[in-house]
Design a protein around this motif. Structure first.
Motif, PDB file in Angstrom:
ATOM      1  N   ALA A  87      17.662   5.639 -32.248  1.00  0.00           N
ATOM      2  CA  ALA A  87      18.534   5.836 -31.079  1.00  0.00           C
ATOM      3  C   ALA A  87      18.346   7.217 -30.470  1.00  0.00           C
ATOM      4  O   ALA A  87      18.679   7.444 -29.302  1.00  0.00           O
ATOM      5  N   HIS A  90      20.574  -4.686 -17.266  1.00  0.00           N
ATOM      6  CA  HIS A  90      20.501  -3.346 -17.858  1.00  0.00           C
ATOM      7  C   HIS A  90      20.667  -2.281 -16.785  1.00  0.00           C
ATOM      8  O   HIS A  90      20.115  -2.402 -15.704  1.00  0.00           O
ATOM      9  N   GLN A 103      13.232   7.027 -25.636  1.00  0.00           N
ATOM     10  CA  GLN A 103      13.377   5.717 -25.004  1.00  0.00           C
ATOM     11  C   GLN A 103      14.854   5.395 -24.744  1.00  0.00           C
ATOM     12  O   GLN A 103      15.180   4.621 -23.885  1.00  0.00           O
ATOM     13  N   ASP A 104      15.729   5.967 -25.547  1.00  0.00           N
ATOM     14  CA  ASP A 104      17.129   5.581 -25.479  1.00  0.00           C
ATOM     15  C   ASP A 104      18.037   6.641 -24.873  1.00  0.00           C
ATOM     16  O   ASP A 104      19.052   6.320 -24.274  1.00  0.00           O
ATOM     17  N   THR A 105      17.712   7.892 -25.091  1.00  0.00           N
ATOM     18  CA  THR A 105      18.683   8.946 -24.822  1.00  0.00           C
ATOM     19  C   THR A 105      18.208   9.913 -23.745  1.00  0.00           C
ATOM     20  O   THR A 105      17.050  10.316 -23.739  1.00  0.00           O
ATOM     21  N   THR A 119      25.457   8.408 -25.471  1.00  0.00           N
ATOM     22  CA  THR A 119      24.874   7.058 -25.409  1.00  0.00           C
ATOM     23  C   THR A 119      25.916   5.998 -25.733  1.00  0.00           C
ATOM     24  O   THR A 119      25.663   4.812 -25.628  1.00  0.00           O
ATOM     25  N   GLU A 129      16.939   3.633 -19.824  1.00  0.00           N
ATOM     26  CA  GLU A 129      16.746   2.185 -19.816  1.00  0.00           C
ATOM     27  C   GLU A 129      16.046   1.785 -18.520  1.00  0.00           C
ATOM     28  O   GLU A 129      16.346   2.326 -17.475  1.00  0.00           O
ATOM     29  N   ARG A 144      22.084   5.475 -20.960  1.00  0.00           N
ATOM     30  CA  ARG A 144      20.906   5.170 -21.778  1.00  0.00           C
ATOM     31  C   ARG A 144      19.655   5.225 -20.912  1.00  0.00           C
ATOM     32  O   ARG A 144      19.685   4.825 -19.755  1.00  0.00           O
TER      33      ARG A 144
END
Ligand code: PHE
Length: 345
Positions: free
Chosen positions: A151, A210, A155-157, A175, A204, A202
């Motif tokens: 996480a 999304h 890629q996520d944060t 997040t 994303e 996120r």
């Protein structure tokens, strides 16, 4: 005296013929005004013999008073005439329809958020919030998320190129709303009953389901002798009140580093009531949220003794709940500010 009489007669007869307020004012100035004809006549007073002055003075005063009254009467007469004329020419159609003012409306996200807040308040929960720009510590470490957890990956944060401080690491756009768990435990200790509605971020790729920014609601209850049965009771009560019909909840095992045991929570499909339909992909259940018993390490990070207190926590997507509630099929509409969309609520 003759001059006075002439002034009086000529003024009175001129006055009779007047038809406008402006010409009336002109005549008034010319005759009894400060530099008018009457004043001129009065200047001759000093040339008169002593014994005639008094009589002349009185006569002049009489003339002035008579003229003043005459002017006042004529003025009010003319004013009435002009007013009536005005009323005749100016029209105002009071039956004409008005201009409807444009009024705004409450955003569907706020609307549902308020409903959620009301229901949980009635069950004794307080409404909390926390910073959207968080530290790595509260977003991850404090929640038992180790530094190698995916996480944290780019890629996520969204990371911010700045340290919070020595102890709390880098700044991140939170997040999830879970960091407010530890913040609230530190601030208020146990027992606790809170919900935390708020924005989360996120890294994303955006599509119909999304978005980089959406809303969650965190829940946290810490007390003595707390079990998952309390969670089930609170959630079923909450959903039943929110949807206005009996909703049931099921638990499946799930993994989140900050709860143990961890759960995925589903609720019975509102459309088919569990029988199976297109909306619930024929399972009878809708995926709702993550939850679980608060991990010992999280209680400790919050300064709460895990040998005395237990608790559970949950986190659900408010955005997704709103989409389900109103049948919205594209998440991007919620941030679009498009009046064609917003006016429907
Ligand atoms: N924070 C988790 C998420 O964003 C949800 C969650 C909250 C899970 C609390 C367990 C307990 O997905």
């Amino acid at each position: 005296m003759d001059k006075l009489n002439i002034l009086l007669d000529s003024t009175l007869s001129a006055l009779k013929k007047l038809t406008t307020l402006t010409t009336l004012s002109d005549l008034e100035t010319k005759t009894i005004g400060r530099k008018g004809e009457l004043t001129e006549i009065l200047k001759t007073l000093k040339d008169l013999p002593e014994d005639q002055r008094k009589e002349f003075g009185q006569a002049a005063n009489e003339t002035k008073k008579t003229l003043e009254t005459a002017f006042a009467e004529k003025r009010s007469e003319l004013e009435t005439i002009e007013m009536n004329k005005k009323l005749e020419t100016e029209t105002c159609d009071i039956t004409e329809p008005g201009i409807k003012p444009k009024v705004g409306s409450v955003h569907p996200l706020s609307k549902v958020q308020w409903e959620v807040e009301n229901i949980f308040s009635q069950m004794g929960f307080s409404i909390m919030d926390g910073p959207e720009i968080e530290s790595e510590y509260y977003n991850f470490e404090g929640l038992n998320i180790p530094s190698y957890h995916p996480a944290r990956d780019m890629q996520d944060t969204f990371f911010i190129d700045k340290q919070a401080d020595e102890k709390h690491g880098r700044l991140v756009l939170r997040t999830h709303t879970s960091p407010v768990q530890v913040r609230t435990m530190q601030k208020y200790g146990a027992p606790l009953r809170i919900i935390v509605p708020g924005r989360v971020f996120r890294y994303e790729a955006t599509d119909a389901s999304h978005d980089t920014t959406f809303d969650q609601v965190e829940g946290l209850l810490v007390d003595k002798n707390i079990s998952l049965a309390h969670l089930k009771g609170v959630l079923e009560e909450f959903l039943t009140r929110l949807f206005g019909k009996k909703v049931t909840v099921r638990f499946r095992p799930g993994y989140f580093p900050f709860v143990e045991p961890g759960l995925e929570v589903d609720f019975s499909c509102l459309l088919c009531e569990g029988k199976g339909c297109r909306v619930c992909k024929h399972s009878g259940w809708l995926e709702f949220m993550g939850a679980g018993m608060v991990h010992e390490n999280v209680l400790k990070a919050g300064g709460i003794d895990p040998s005395v207190y237990q608790g559970w926590a949950f986190g659900f997507g408010l955005t997704r709940l709103v989409m389900m509630r109103y049948g919205i099929d594209d998440i991007r509409l919620l941030k679009s500010s498009d009046p064609r969309f917003l006016q429907q609520f």
